[in-house]
Design a protein around this motif. Sequence first.
Motif, PDB file in Angstrom:
ATOM      1  N   PRO A 448       0.810  -1.240   0.000  1.00 15.80           N
ATOM      2  CA  PRO A 448       0.000   0.000   0.000  1.00 15.80           C
ATOM      3  C   PRO A 448       0.830   1.270   0.000  1.00 15.80           C
ATOM      4  N   SER A 449       1.971   1.260   0.686  1.00 14.61           N
ATOM      5  CA  SER A 449       2.782   2.474   0.803  1.00 14.61           C
ATOM      6  C   SER A 449       3.834   2.592  -0.278  1.00 14.61           C
ATOM      7  N   SER A 450       3.783   1.704  -1.271  1.00 16.76           N
ATOM      8  CA  SER A 450       4.814   1.704  -2.302  1.00 16.76           C
ATOM      9  C   SER A 450       4.645   2.872  -3.250  1.00 16.76           C
ATOM     10  N   SER A 451       5.791   3.397  -3.742  1.00 17.50           N
ATOM     11  CA  SER A 451       5.757   4.442  -4.755  1.00 17.50           C
ATOM     12  C   SER A 451       5.432   3.820  -6.095  1.00 17.50           C
ATOM     13  N   SER A 452       5.141   4.639  -7.078  1.00 19.79           N
ATOM     14  CA  SER A 452       4.823   4.150  -8.415  1.00 19.79           C
ATOM     15  C   SER A 452       5.716   4.835  -9.433  1.00 19.79           C
ATOM     16  N   PRO A 453       6.586   4.060 -10.116  1.00 21.20           N
ATOM     17  CA  PRO A 453       6.860   2.635  -9.957  1.00 21.20           C
ATOM     18  C   PRO A 453       7.619   2.387  -8.661  1.00 21.20           C
ATOM     19  N   PRO A 454       7.570   1.145  -8.134  1.00 18.86           N
ATOM     20  CA  PRO A 454       8.208   0.878  -6.851  1.00 18.86           C
ATOM     21  C   PRO A 454       9.719   1.012  -6.921  1.00 18.86           C
ATOM     22  N   GLU A 455      10.299   1.571  -5.876  1.00 15.28           N
ATOM     23  CA  GLU A 455      11.748   1.695  -5.799  1.00 15.28           C
ATOM     24  C   GLU A 455      12.341   0.330  -5.470  1.00 15.28           C
ATOM     25  N   MET A 456      13.336  -0.093  -6.229  1.00 13.69           N
ATOM     26  CA  MET A 456      13.954  -1.391  -6.028  1.00 13.69           C
ATOM     27  C   MET A 456      14.990  -1.309  -4.912  1.00 13.69           C
ATOM     28  N   PRO A 457      14.742  -1.942  -3.747  1.00  9.30           N
ATOM     29  CA  PRO A 457      15.719  -1.870  -2.661  1.00  9.30           C
ATOM     30  C   PRO A 457      16.864  -2.853  -2.886  1.00  9.30           C
ATOM     31  N   ARG A 458      18.052  -2.472  -2.445  1.00  9.33           N
ATOM     32  CA  ARG A 458      19.179  -3.401  -2.443  1.00  9.33           C
ATOM     33  C   ARG A 458      19.276  -4.138  -1.117  1.00  9.33           C
ATOM     34  N   VAL A 459      18.705  -3.553  -0.059  1.00 12.41           N
ATOM     35  CA  VAL A 459      18.682  -4.198   1.247  1.00 12.41           C
ATOM     36  C   VAL A 459      17.228  -4.399   1.646  1.00 12.41           C
ATOM     37  N   LEU A 460      16.822  -5.643   1.805  1.00  9.56           N
ATOM     38  CA  LEU A 460      15.434  -5.964   2.151  1.00  9.56           C
ATOM     39  C   LEU A 460      15.267  -5.941   3.657  1.00  9.56           C
ATOM     40  N   ARG A 461      14.300  -5.168   4.130  1.00  9.96           N
ATOM     41  CA  ARG A 461      14.048  -5.052   5.572  1.00  9.96           C
ATOM     42  C   ARG A 461      12.845  -5.870   6.026  1.00  9.96           C
ATOM     43  N   LEU A 462      12.003  -6.310   5.090  1.00 13.17           N
ATOM     44  CA  LEU A 462      10.787  -7.049   5.433  1.00 13.17           C
ATOM     45  C   LEU A 462      11.012  -8.534   5.185  1.00 13.17           C
ATOM     46  N   SER A 463      10.666  -9.343   6.167  1.00  9.23           N
ATOM     47  CA  SER A 463      10.963 -10.776   6.080  1.00  9.23           C
ATOM     48  C   SER A 463      10.207 -11.454   4.945  1.00  9.23           C
ATOM     49  N   HIS A 464       8.960 -11.008   4.640  1.00  8.81           N
ATOM     50  CA  HIS A 464       8.199 -11.698   3.605  1.00  8.81           C
ATOM     51  C   HIS A 464       8.794 -11.460   2.215  1.00  8.81           C
ATOM     52  N   LEU A 465       9.449 -10.303   2.014  1.00  7.67           N
ATOM     53  CA  LEU A 465      10.115 -10.055   0.737  1.00  7.67           C
ATOM     54  C   LEU A 465      11.386 -10.887   0.628  1.00  7.67           C
ATOM     55  N   ALA A 466      12.119 -10.998   1.748  1.00  9.50           N
ATOM     56  CA  ALA A 466      13.318 -11.832   1.743  1.00  9.50           C
ATOM     57  C   ALA A 466      12.958 -13.298   1.529  1.00  9.50           C
ATOM     58  N   GLN A 467      11.875 -13.731   2.140  1.00 13.12           N
ATOM     59  CA  GLN A 467      11.445 -15.129   1.983  1.00 13.12           C
ATOM     60  C   GLN A 467      10.973 -15.412   0.561  1.00 13.12           C
ATOM     61  N   LEU A 468      10.455 -14.383  -0.116  1.00 17.61           N
ATOM     62  CA  LEU A 468      10.040 -14.556  -1.508  1.00 17.61           C
ATOM     63  C   LEU A 468      11.228 -14.966  -2.367  1.00 17.61           C
ATOM     64  N   LEU A 469      12.377 -14.312  -2.155  1.00 17.88           N
ATOM     65  CA  LEU A 469      13.585 -14.695  -2.892  1.00 17.88           C
ATOM     66  C   LEU A 469      14.137 -16.018  -2.390  1.00 17.88           C
ATOM     67  N   GLN A 470      14.014 -16.250  -1.088  1.00 18.87           N
ATOM     68  CA  GLN A 470      14.529 -17.500  -0.526  1.00 18.87           C
ATOM     69  C   GLN A 470      13.828 -18.717  -1.120  1.00 18.87           C
ATOM     70  N   LYS A 471      12.542 -18.579  -1.404  1.00 19.83           N
ATOM     71  CA  LYS A 471      11.777 -19.690  -2.003  1.00 19.83           C
ATOM     72  C   LYS A 471      12.151 -19.960  -3.453  1.00 19.83           C
ATOM     73  N   ARG A 472      12.815 -18.977  -4.097  1.00 19.80           N
ATOM     74  CA  ARG A 472      13.161 -19.123  -5.509  1.00 19.80           C
ATOM     75  C   ARG A 472      14.642 -19.436  -5.699  1.00 19.80           C
ATOM     76  N   MET A 473      15.297 -19.883  -4.615  1.00 19.87           N
ATOM     77  CA  MET A 473      16.706 -20.246  -4.704  1.00 19.87           C
ATOM     78  C   MET A 473      16.890 -21.506  -5.554  1.00 19.87           C
ATOM     79  N   ILE A 474      17.924 -21.483  -6.386  1.00 23.13           N
ATOM     80  CA  ILE A 474      18.269 -22.672  -7.174  1.00 23.13           C
ATOM     81  C   ILE A 474      19.650 -23.203  -6.800  1.00 23.13           C
ATOM     82  N   SER A 475      20.400 -22.451  -6.017  1.00 26.77           N
ATOM     83  CA  SER A 475      21.722 -22.893  -5.600  1.00 26.77           C
ATOM     84  C   SER A 475      22.166 -22.094  -4.379  1.00 26.77           C
TER      85      SER A 475
END
Length: 475
Positions: A448-475
């Motif tokens: 809800p609070s995201s800018s348009s277009p969303p700013e791409m963070p290099r450091v993720l502070r929210l666990s659900h965003l970090a877990q999103l990448l963690q689920k897509r790990m291939i190595s």
Amino acid sequence: MLLLWLLLLLPLLAMLWQQRPSWLILLQHQVAWRALAWVAAWQQRKLEQSTLRVGQSQLQALMWCLKRAQSPCCLPRGITDMSTFRNRLPLTKTSQVQEEESEEQLPPSASAQFHGEASLQATVLGLVTLNKAYPEVFSPGSTACVTPTSPWPSSVPWLGHALGRVSPIGAKDTRTLLLEALMSPGLRALEARTAVELLDVFVGLEAVGKELTEAVAAGNLGTPLPSRAAQLQEAMEQGPRGVMALNLWPEQPQGSYLLLPGVPFIELLPIKEGTQEEAASTLLLTDVQREEEYELVLTDHASLTRCRLGDVVQVVGAYNQCPVVRFTRRLGQTLSVRGEVTYENIFSAALAQAVGQWPGAKLLDYACVESSILDSCDGSAPHYEVFMELKGLRNLSEENRDKLDHCLQEVSPHYKSLRLRGSVGPVKVHLVGPGSFRVLREALAACPSSSSPPEMPRVLRLSHLAQLLQKRMIS
């Protein structure tokens, strides 16, 4: 009766326009560029005047914002000079502005941030400058719009057609627009509304390039073009090249940008080296020092807030009386697990150095996480974790993974001392599958609070965003 005849002739005129001869296309292109050159000369004169009288130009920009404020009920009375303006309106951060706009249901300030004249000046001078540096980009049929929303400002809507853009403006999906563009043998540049959207196009092009070339060869949008498909395949194997940003000096290897004294009103907040403390006061464009770093502060008429953007710039030169800057990093995109401060640009430099030592690897995108966000310490020392999308490599040896930690120690003495003492553990490297960062951007856009277009963070502070990448790990 005359109106009826005109209506009957419209389909025929449209067909003749689509089948106009090449000489007419070239003539139209030349006329458009002559008109553009005239407008550019006019805007160049205005640029010279404003940058030679920066103090006066900035005061005029501030008064313009105050008079056209969309929230006059919140406007403090009696603001007539810069000192009163600073005292009556406190500094705010981007996140605070977004929260206030969401609560009050006001239109986002970014959409009304730039006055039409400033947008016209930036567009016209940018096009002429880019044409001088890379003239092949603006030959007829060489540029294509690959996102549904046109990036051209409303004040010059005819330029897209007159300059020979490949893809027509319309509500089409990005994949169809990209496929239409790739079918043109004269294609030299892809154009999008924002840099983030263009990045997604390039990343997607690398991910589904084979599928797109097969569609071109099969003629999914018309005539089969096997020879064009072969050219595309060869180009994709070489990897992406070209200009990804627009400024007055596009031929320089590192982007340099001129800060204009118009709307939005710009202030610069000094950065205290090695600390996160805030400076006492902002500076105007004429007060900055070369080689020093500052945080950008913008004020526009939509929300009338002195907004700290979090973008850090370094002054690298001057254009008349205006500073020329280079973007170095973003505040808030720092890593810290033991009180150290690892800036975005420092980590990026170490990562680039490490990737250069991985044979065949090319970095597409990455994001970092502090181990506490993922609860992944498991009794070990706190550490950094990095998720990256690579091309040309789907697995990394432990030796190659360790190279990132060694490179980070080389560029950051403080990090090296913490590693030698054992206070911080080694960086953990994870590879994610193709399209993972596109999914991350979609998740960011849904916030809800995201800018348009969303700013791409290099450091993720929210666990659900970090877990999103963690689920897509291939190595």
